[in-house]
Design a protein around this motif. Structure first.
Motif, short mmCIF file in Angstrom:
data_model
loop_
_atom_site.label_atom_id
_atom_site.label_comp_id
_atom_site.label_asym_id
_atom_site.label_seq_id
_atom_site.Cartn_x
_atom_site.Cartn_y
_atom_site.Cartn_z
N TYR A 158 7.19 3.05 0.65
CA TYR A 158 8.24 3.68 1.44
C TYR A 158 8.43 3.00 2.80
O TYR A 158 9.48 3.13 3.45
CB TYR A 158 7.94 5.17 1.66
N ARG A 159 7.40 2.25 3.25
CA ARG A 159 7.49 1.58 4.55
C ARG A 159 8.59 0.51 4.57
O ARG A 159 9.06 0.12 5.64
CB ARG A 159 6.15 0.94 4.92
N ASN B 142 0.82 -1.22 0.00
CA ASN B 142 0.00 0.00 0.00
C ASN B 142 0.85 1.26 0.00
O ASN B 142 0.53 2.24 -0.68
CB ASN B 142 -0.93 0.01 1.22
N GLU B 143 1.95 1.21 0.77
CA GLU B 143 2.84 2.37 0.87
C GLU B 143 4.28 1.87 0.80
O GLU B 143 4.88 1.54 1.83
CB GLU B 143 2.60 3.11 2.19
#
Length: 216
Positions: free
Chosen positions: A69-70, A66-67
């Motif tokens: 960068y995590r 979903n993200e």
């Protein structure tokens, strides 16, 4: 330029490079020997970053999808697990090496630990500069004293005792002042940092168990 300096990763990189340069200058061994230790430490750093990234993706796959960068966020849990994996792997790798003579292996362990003691001292000096916390002062004193006196101790297991003492002192200070500690921008909880020092002590003991007990 100010924005670059304020980036945590940049600060950590500069701190590591400065400390490494200081260690290289003050260590009284030949350059080839110091390079072996520096290579070992940087190998550990490389494998740690790589392992942490992989663990972030595996353990937080849904969040990363979903993200993305995590995947770059070094949490305390993934960093702790990564350090355990890398520590055990590198210890096994070094144990299998035949490139060092037996009488060099004790020096190899001693100066590697000295390197990490300086990295710890630099870490706490940096965070004292940023936050002016009392427990940073206590850790500065601990790392400084241990660095000065460790090599004057003649006990054959001085390195193991140094790591065990670090575990005990971290436990006392962390449970007295703060439940977390920062090492190079990574948050660690008491059980994580204490277990890392204790396991490192066991690995050092295992690595040098067949070495001559007499110290130089």
């Amino acid at each position: 330029m100010t924005k670059i300096i304020s980036i945590p990763l940049f600060q950590v990189g500069i701190l590591f490079l400065l400390t490494s340069a200081i260690w290289f200058l003050i260590t009284d061994e030949d350059s080839d020997f110091k390079k072996k230790i520096f290579d070992f430490v940087t190998d550990g750093l490389y494998y740690f970053v790589l392992t942490t990234l992989v663990l972030n993706i595996i353990l937080n796959l849904k969040d990363v999808l979903n993200e993305p960068y995590r995947a770059l966020l070094f949490s305390s849990q993934t960093s702790w697990i990564a350090l355990l994996i890398v520590g055990i792997f590198l210890s096994y790798r070094e144990f299998k090496k035949k490139t060092l003579f037996i009488n060099q292996k004790e020096l190899y362990i001693n100066h590697t630990l000295n390197f990490f003691l300086l990295l710890g001292l630099a870490n706490h000096l940096f965070y004292y500069y940023k936050y002016r916390s009392l427990h940073s002062v206590l850790f500065i004193v601990i790392y400084f004293v241990l660095y000065l006196v460790k090599d004057r101790i003649k006990h054959s297991q001085r390195n193991e005792w140094t790591l065990t003492l670090l575990a005990v002192l971290h436990a006392i200070i962390m449970y007295s002042f703060s439940n977390i500690i920062l090492y190079y921008q990574i948050v660690f909880y008491p059980y994580q940092i204490i277990s890392l020092f204790l396991i490192a002590s066991i690995l050092v003991f295992y690595y040098r168990r067949n070495l001559p007990s007499k110290q130089k």
